[in-house]
Design an enzyme around this catalytic site. Sequence first.
Site, short mmCIF file in Angstrom:
data_model
loop_
_atom_site.label_atom_id
_atom_site.label_comp_id
_atom_site.label_asym_id
_atom_site.label_seq_id
_atom_site.Cartn_x
_atom_site.Cartn_y
_atom_site.Cartn_z
N LEU A 144 0.87 -1.17 0.00
CA LEU A 144 0.00 0.00 0.00
C LEU A 144 0.91 1.22 0.00
CD1 LEU A 144 -2.88 -0.78 2.54
CD2 LEU A 144 -3.02 -0.72 0.05
N ASP A 145 0.58 2.22 -0.81
CA ASP A 145 1.37 3.44 -0.84
C ASP A 145 1.40 4.08 0.55
OD1 ASP A 145 1.56 3.04 -3.56
OD2 ASP A 145 -0.15 4.35 -4.00
N GLN A 146 2.41 4.90 0.79
CA GLN A 146 2.54 5.58 2.07
C GLN A 146 1.29 6.39 2.41
OE1 GLN A 146 5.99 8.07 2.32
NE2 GLN A 146 5.76 8.50 4.50
#
Length: 280
Positions: A144-146
């Site tokens: 998951l992206d930051q």
Amino acid sequence: MNTTPDDESTTEGGEGWSEDMELAPFHPRDVEETEPDDDRPGERLQKVLARAGVGSRRVSEDMIDQGRISVNGKVVRVQGMRIDPATAVIAVDGRRIDIKNDKVTYAMNKPFGVITAMSDDRNRPTVGDMMGDLATGLVHVGRLDQDTEGLLLLTTDGELAHRLAHPSYEVKKTYLAQVSGSIGRDLVRRVRAGVELEDGPVKVDSFQVVDTHAGQSVVEVVLHEGRKHIVRRLLAEVGLPVNRLTRTAVGPIDLARMRTGTIRKLTRTEVGALHELVGL
């Protein structure tokens, strides 16, 4: 580290069996067998079921008598059947269960700003930091992206992680995205028909408007591919830049009532459902 209780006392596989051995009723026949075992290969089915937490051996025998147990797709009707726990596929009331108790899988509600990595040389907060002492041997299933929140699976089962993340298994992921503006039917139809991006077309499995309020809309996007920033890029391409993005489900596992930053161990039934989804 925040955690939610690991409640494995109930399942979706039907009432009358428990994944918590302490909840299974005691019976005098539940003592260890004293008679010598025979030389047939494999392990007795009821002992495997008991060790997996389905219920005591006596309860497991009763379930076999009731036709509630199947092995490799066939209902077991006789007592004393022997199986190979390493290869047998066991189901209770039609739901596959995980009998390999040497691996563990967790669900995390990843907060905004946390890196999907077990460590970081720039000292940014990571999911490994959040797992703490539980992190040993874990790998995260995809990323998951930051700046994306929501459901992230972590497991010590490398093959399960590989299959869940590999695009060839087409595991569906569900996202809720908050975007600016209202969304007309033409735009919904356009997204459902497929959108061309610079690295190729993207086809959603499902797209629907969940809510519209005060100049903001919430849409649900379901898709089975994992190209980088795919949801954000898809919505930006149709004029819907994302303000907030949350993944709410991976296959049959969803966030349910997990609060941000919490972690829970998946039940044997949930792990079994993941195994079935990717052919393990």
